[in-house]
Design a protein around this motif. Structure first.
Motif, PDB file in Angstrom:
ATOM      1  N   UNK A   1       0.988  -1.391  -0.223  1.00 14.20           N
ATOM      2  CA  UNK A   1      -0.297   0.117  -0.020  1.00 14.20           C
ATOM      3  C   UNK A   1       0.805   1.283  -0.041  1.00 14.20           C
ATOM      4  N   UNK A   2       2.018   1.149   0.727  1.00 12.84           N
ATOM      5  CA  UNK A   2       2.859   2.306   1.015  1.00 12.84           C
ATOM      6  C   UNK A   2       3.739   2.320  -0.227  1.00 12.84           C
ATOM      7  N   UNK A   3       4.074   1.421  -1.014  1.00 13.34           N
ATOM      8  CA  UNK A   3       4.970   1.227  -2.492  1.00 13.34           C
ATOM      9  C   UNK A   3       4.078   2.114  -3.296  1.00 13.34           C
ATOM     10  N   UNK A   4       2.897   1.697  -3.638  1.00 16.51           N
ATOM     11  CA  UNK A   4       2.216   2.045  -4.819  1.00 16.51           C
ATOM     12  C   UNK A   4       2.142   3.648  -4.664  1.00 16.51           C
ATOM     13  N   UNK A   5       1.763   4.086  -3.391  1.00 18.42           N
ATOM     14  CA  UNK A   5       1.681   5.654  -3.209  1.00 18.42           C
ATOM     15  C   UNK A   5       2.973   6.480  -3.580  1.00 18.42           C
ATOM     16  N   UNK A   6       4.082   5.907  -3.810  1.00 20.49           N
ATOM     17  CA  UNK A   6       5.456   6.632  -3.981  1.00 20.49           C
ATOM     18  C   UNK A   6       4.911   7.426  -5.046  1.00 20.49           C
ATOM     19  N   UNK A   7       5.567   8.583  -5.335  1.00 11.09           N
ATOM     20  CA  UNK A   7       5.719   9.582  -6.470  1.00 11.09           C
ATOM     21  C   UNK A   7       6.748   9.245  -7.337  1.00 11.09           C
ATOM     22  N   UNK A   8       7.989   9.023  -6.689  1.00 13.02           N
ATOM     23  CA  UNK A   8       9.290   9.035  -7.428  1.00 13.02           C
ATOM     24  C   UNK A   8       9.282   7.775  -8.180  1.00 13.02           C
ATOM     25  N   UNK A   9       9.241   7.562  -9.570  1.00 12.93           N
ATOM     26  CA  UNK A   9       9.350   6.402 -10.339  1.00 12.93           C
ATOM     27  C   UNK A   9      10.351   5.227  -9.880  1.00 12.93           C
ATOM     28  N   UNK A  10      11.527   6.122  -9.674  1.00 10.86           N
ATOM     29  CA  UNK A  10      12.682   5.043  -9.243  1.00 10.86           C
ATOM     30  C   UNK A  10      12.620   4.596  -7.794  1.00 10.86           C
TER      31      UNK A  10
ATOM     32  N   UNK B   1      12.006   0.449  -7.171  1.00 12.38           N
ATOM     33  CA  UNK B   1      12.771  -0.248  -6.159  1.00 12.38           C
ATOM     34  C   UNK B   1      11.968  -1.116  -5.256  1.00 12.38           C
ATOM     35  N   UNK B   2      11.240  -0.212  -4.660  1.00  8.99           N
ATOM     36  CA  UNK B   2      10.460  -0.765  -3.539  1.00  8.99           C
ATOM     37  C   UNK B   2       9.294  -1.819  -3.920  1.00  8.99           C
ATOM     38  N   UNK B   3       8.631  -1.690  -5.219  1.00  7.28           N
ATOM     39  CA  UNK B   3       7.874  -2.819  -5.790  1.00  7.28           C
ATOM     40  C   UNK B   3       8.611  -4.119  -6.003  1.00  7.28           C
TER      41      UNK B   3
ATOM     42  N   UNK C   1      -4.380  -0.789  -8.234  1.00  5.39           N
ATOM     43  CA  UNK C   1      -3.167  -0.126  -8.757  1.00  5.39           C
ATOM     44  C   UNK C   1      -1.755  -1.059  -8.457  1.00  5.39           C
ATOM     45  N   UNK C   2      -1.874  -1.926  -7.668  1.00  5.62           N
ATOM     46  CA  UNK C   2      -0.572  -2.632  -7.128  1.00  5.62           C
ATOM     47  C   UNK C   2      -0.433  -3.573  -8.616  1.00  5.62           C
ATOM     48  N   UNK C   3      -1.432  -4.464  -8.883  1.00  9.64           N
ATOM     49  CA  UNK C   3      -1.537  -5.487  -9.807  1.00  9.64           C
ATOM     50  C   UNK C   3      -1.398  -4.636 -11.138  1.00  9.64           C
ATOM     51  N   UNK C   4      -1.922  -3.749 -11.215  1.00  7.33           N
ATOM     52  CA  UNK C   4      -2.017  -2.933 -12.622  1.00  7.33           C
ATOM     53  C   UNK C   4      -0.543  -2.679 -12.969  1.00  7.33           C
ATOM     54  N   UNK C   5       0.262  -2.094 -11.687  1.00 10.59           N
ATOM     55  CA  UNK C   5       1.766  -1.744 -11.821  1.00 10.59           C
ATOM     56  C   UNK C   5       2.654  -3.054 -12.391  1.00 10.59           C
ATOM     57  N   UNK C   6       2.374  -4.226 -12.034  1.00  9.86           N
ATOM     58  CA  UNK C   6       3.156  -5.297 -12.383  1.00  9.86           C
ATOM     59  C   UNK C   6       2.538  -5.749 -13.628  1.00  9.86           C
TER      60      UNK C   6
ATOM     61  N   UNK D   1      21.041  -7.424  -7.727  1.00 11.12           N
ATOM     62  CA  UNK D   1      21.435  -6.714  -6.630  1.00 11.12           C
ATOM     63  C   UNK D   1      21.193  -5.233  -6.566  1.00 11.12           C
ATOM     64  N   UNK D   2      20.788  -4.645  -7.659  1.00  8.94           N
ATOM     65  CA  UNK D   2      20.690  -3.059  -7.650  1.00  8.94           C
ATOM     66  C   UNK D   2      19.573  -2.947  -6.425  1.00  8.94           C
ATOM     67  N   UNK D   3      18.554  -3.657  -6.249  1.00 13.88           N
ATOM     68  CA  UNK D   3      17.465  -3.274  -5.233  1.00 13.88           C
ATOM     69  C   UNK D   3      18.087  -3.370  -3.925  1.00 13.88           C
ATOM     70  N   UNK D   4      18.461  -2.562  -3.159  1.00 13.07           N
ATOM     71  CA  UNK D   4      18.789  -2.529  -1.980  1.00 13.07           C
ATOM     72  C   UNK D   4      17.796  -2.989  -0.905  1.00 13.07           C
ATOM     73  N   UNK D   5      18.304  -3.770   0.175  1.00  6.09           N
ATOM     74  CA  UNK D   5      17.174  -4.329   1.026  1.00  6.09           C
ATOM     75  C   UNK D   5      16.894  -3.253   1.961  1.00  6.09           C
ATOM     76  N   UNK D   6      15.519  -3.386   2.201  1.00  8.60           N
ATOM     77  CA  UNK D   6      14.826  -2.317   3.406  1.00  8.60           C
ATOM     78  C   UNK D   6      13.994  -3.273   4.073  1.00  8.60           C
ATOM     79  N   UNK D   7      13.921  -2.925   5.456  1.00 10.89           N
ATOM     80  CA  UNK D   7      13.306  -3.859   6.436  1.00 10.89           C
ATOM     81  C   UNK D   7      11.774  -3.565   6.040  1.00 10.89           C
TER      82      UNK D   7
END
Length: 822
Positions: A705-714, A718-720, A795-800, A815-821
């Protein structure tokens, strides 16, 4: 548009309400009261305890509306005394004659209802299962003669009030803003209403009172002392409505031409016209001899509204194009799906904001601003969603194109026009004066006043039903000759109708027996439509016009989804009559609260309701067998099926497939190859819906829910992607397996009408909706199915789905995607 619209035509209100009674009579039988000659309702077997409890609920609701009605009558009477006092002075505002005409019988009506309310109130407040109040309703019905006098004077009262407003500024100010007291328990002390709107209230009240009698009878045991009294009151009320109907019909719908002929309004409504490649909302009026297309003129505040005629065709000159001519006409380009979905999201978000403002007692100005925005978005949705062409030609060579959201409306307009064309009609040309008179009459004669958007609804109107409607289409009778028969089911959503289910074709019969059950998702729906078709197998008659249905409509019918009737655990059987055909069906409703529950299976040996990791481990597979087989079958023979994954499959077929997959029966493949493709698609959706936790997991839900609400495409990318990598392997592999087939379905959108947005709408909540414990934390209100969460799930499914292909190996290795908790 002015805030206070002219009151709805009484005739249509009466007819609409009488349709309700007749529908109930189909269900119950139609005996006749001794000597009356008119049908009235008979006993329903009522479970005493439940029936009496429902009586109390019906009476409580009616009592609250009576209080509002009495306050409205009081507000209307308030200026009468001071106006009478000035009438005898040297500077009267109105004459005694004018006052008596405008306020005719209002005092009498007020006294009748005040006495009724004062007697009924203590009986409801000190409720007792033995309480009797039938005599109060009987007395109220016996005083309907006062209403008859009021109705006879109604038109003159309105005209007098309008003339007095035009000639007297003081009276105009009074009549534009009358203060109506709010209910006792309401914090709103007063609301402002026009005199014109208040004068309509008594007319509206008769039909309301009659409907309440109908509801009370339904929930009153036959042996209750009130039963015969309520039956008598209903008989009196219905006879009264019939007599009023006869009196008011010709006066309300007729307009006289300068030649002295009578021209009547038969039908009117808002339609989307395609003119010069753009969509325009028009108000279309069908008179006995002419079809007139108009638009409402923009007028300055306070001025009387008028229509502007865009074009007209005498019915003698009107022809419908043949399929060949339609094919040669310009194609209709549907509005992009994602833009329609964006509008729906905005409408839902604005609805939520309005509710929050109201709950927090926000400023009325802020609420009005939000309502205005909501109206703008609903208007755009209404303008751009219809896709079914309705073409009209004039013998002089001109063509006109309307777009409708349902074959139901197209059939209604076509049938109404063709019925009138059976009469001996003459071609004519209207002079400019005649056209002006005819267009001028449209404002007074119209029966549809508001654009069908929720912004135009009163706050006390039903918000509609949210959840699942289970419908069994049993059988049909009344066909004169054998045909290939099937039914489609439609429900309303966001102001327009959507086809949700289709029965199988019963070949070469006059008595089809489908006995097919469907589960239909409701999104604020208030009506169910059933259309019966004769399937055309002659390929030479296929019309290639976009969305054009060539199958012949044999009959169509519509019923209101009354929450009190539908919201029970039991099946409610009914018959719908359409052009002499009777279709028998049953329905029951599961609320959104109930339908959201994910219930783990007690048997862990099957696949439904069992964790995906358990199933894949048992099968020694990466993707559950049920998912692979259903997807493969849809790809094989359902990828071009209109509405695949959206149109409901037959519930009994889905349950049969569920049982076979759960039992791991060796006949699965044979059964799949014979099964209707919509049932297979429905089985796949049911599998994901019944997982004990969503495919994308409860744990990761807040992060999605938080990831799909992000505005910055990059940041979003990364999050999704990180979230996908965080899924358990069986969940991730199954999710990635599902994406490609869904994309291939969307590639066939011109044929199957299923875009990526449509597929995301169908599958998003199914794959993401949290299990019961989680959902309480995330879902705001049970009534708001298009809540922010549901929209975000889509929106989440549409993104993928819109993302370039995602490989499991690449995703795990990257490994470009750095791990976040998470």
């Amino acid at each position: 548009m002015e805030e206070e619209e002219e009151a709805i035509g009484f005739l249509d209100k009466v007819l609409e309400d009488e349709d309700v009674f007749l529908l109930e009579e189909c269900e119950l039988g139609t005996p006749t009261s001794p000597g009356s000659g008119s049908p009235f309702l008979v006993a329903v077997k009522v479970e005493a305890g439940k029936g009496l409890e429902m009586r109390k609920l019906v009476l409580s609701g009616f009592l609250a509306s009576e209080e509002i009605y009495i306050n409205q009558l009081e507000a209307l009477l308030l200026p009468m005394k001071p106006l009478k006092a000035t009438a005898t002075t040297s500077q009267p505002v109105l004459t005694i004659q004018q006052i008596e005409t405008i306020f005719y019988k209002i005092q009498d009506i007020y006294e009748i209802h005040k006495e009724f309310y004062d007697n009924l109130c203590p009986k409801v407040q000190q409720w007792d299962s033995q309480v009797t109040m039938g005599h109060l309703f009987q007395k109220l019905a016996s005083q309907l003669g006062v209403y008859k006098a009021f109705v006879d004077n109604y038109k003159v009262a309105l005209e007098t009030a309008e003339k007095c407003s035009q000639s007297n500024n003081q009276f105009q100010k009074i009549s534009e803003e009358l203060k109506v007291k709010g209910p006792k328990d309401s914090k709103d002390s007063h609301t402002s209403v026009t005199m014109e709107a208040l004068l309509y209230k008594p007319i509206d009240r008769v039909t309301r009172s009659t409907l309440v009698l109908h509801d009370l009878l339904k929930h009153t045991p036959v042996d209750h002392p009130d039963y015969p009294l309520l039956q008598d009151a209903l008989r009196i009320s219905q006879n009264f409505l019939s007599s009023i109907n006869e009196d008011i019909d010709p006066r309300r719908t007729a307009v006289t031409t300068p030649k002295g002929e009578t021209r009547q309004l038969v039908k009117d409504g808002f339609l989307v016209e395609v003119s010069e490649s753009s969509r325009k909302l028009r108000h279309v009026f069908l008179f006995t001899d002419v079809l007139l297309c108009a638009k409402l003129k923009k007028t300055s505040a306070g001025k009387h509204q008028q229509y502007d005629c865009k074009w007209y065709i005498p019915l003698a000159d009107l022809v419908f194009p043949s399929p060949e001519e339609s094919e040669a006409s310009p194609q209709v380009h549907p509005f992009p799906d994602h833009e329609l979905e964006d509008m729906k999201m905005k409408i839902s978000a604005l609805k939520s904001e309005i509710q929050k403002e109201k709950a927090n007692k926000g400023q009325s100005r802020a609420i009005e601003r939000l309502k205005k925005k909501m109206f703008e978005n609903e208007f755009l949705l209404l303008l751009n969603s219809p896709t079914i062409p309705f073409r009209i030609h004039s013998r002089n060579g001109k063509s006109y194109l309307f777009l409708l959201s349902s074959d139901y409306e197209r059939s209604e307009w076509r049938e109404a026009i063709q019925k009138l064309q059976k009469k001996d009609l003459q071609a004519f040309v209207l002079s400019s004066v005649e056209l002006q008179v005819l267009t001028g009459s449209c404002f007074k004669l119209r029966t549809v006043h508001n654009i069908p958007v929720t912004s135009n609804k009163d706050d006390d109107e039903s918000p509609g039903l949210y959840g699942f409607l289970h419908v069994i289409v049993h059988s049909a009778k009344g066909f004169k000759q054998s045909a290939n028969l099937y039914c489609t089911l439609e429900v309303d959503s966001f102001g327009y109708f959507v086809s949700k289910a289709k029965t199988r074709v019963f070949r070469d019969t006059t008595e089809p027996k489908w006995d097919e059950e469907f589960e239909i998702e409701l999104e604020g729906s208030q009506s169910l439509r059933i259309l019966c078709y004769d399937k055309c197998y002659d390929k030479t008659k296929v019309n290639k016009d976009n969305n054009e249905i060539v199958d012949k409509i044999m009959g169509k019918g519509q019923i209101q989804l009354d929450p009190q009737t539908v919201e029970t655990k039991n099946w409610h059987t009914d018959v719908i009559e359409m052009n002499g055909i009777k279709v028998e069906f049953s329905m029951k409703f599961t609320s959104r609260d109930m339908s959201l529950k994910r219930t783990p299976s007690k048997k862990q040996t099957g696949v439904f309701g069992v964790k995906i990791s358990v199933v894949t481990k048992r099968e020694r597979s990466k993707v559950p067998y049920i998912v692979r087989q259903c997807v493969e079958e849809v790809e094989k023979r359902g990828i071009e099926e209109v509405g695949i994954y959206r149109i409901s499959g037959v519930a009994t077929d889905i349950q049969a497939l569920k049982a076979v997959f759960d039992a791991n029966n060796k006949d699965i493949l044979l059964m799949l190859s014979d099964m209707d493709i919509n049932a297979i698609a429905g089985t796949l959706k049911l599998y994901f819906r019944e997982l004990p936790e969503p495919l994308l997991t409860d744990r990761l839900y807040p992060a999605f829910m938080e990831g799909i609400a992000l505005s910055d495409p990059a940041a979003k990318e990364n999050c999704m992607m990180h979230l996908l990598r965080s899924l358990p392997d069986p969940n991730l592999i199954t999710f990635l397996f599902l994406l490609d087939p869904l994309k291939r379905v969307a590639e066939k959108e011109p044929i199957n009408k299923m875009s990526l947005h449509n597929l995301a709408t169908v599958f998003g909540p199914t794959l993401l909706r949290p299990s019961e414990v989680e959902s309480k934390a995330h879902l705001t209100s049970a009534a708001d199915i298009w809540s922010h969460d549901v929209m975000a799930q889509v929106q989440v499914l549409l993104y993928y789905l819109q993302h370039p292909p995602i490989s499991f190996a690449e995703l795990k290795r990257n490994t470009l995607y750095f791990s976040t908790d998470v």
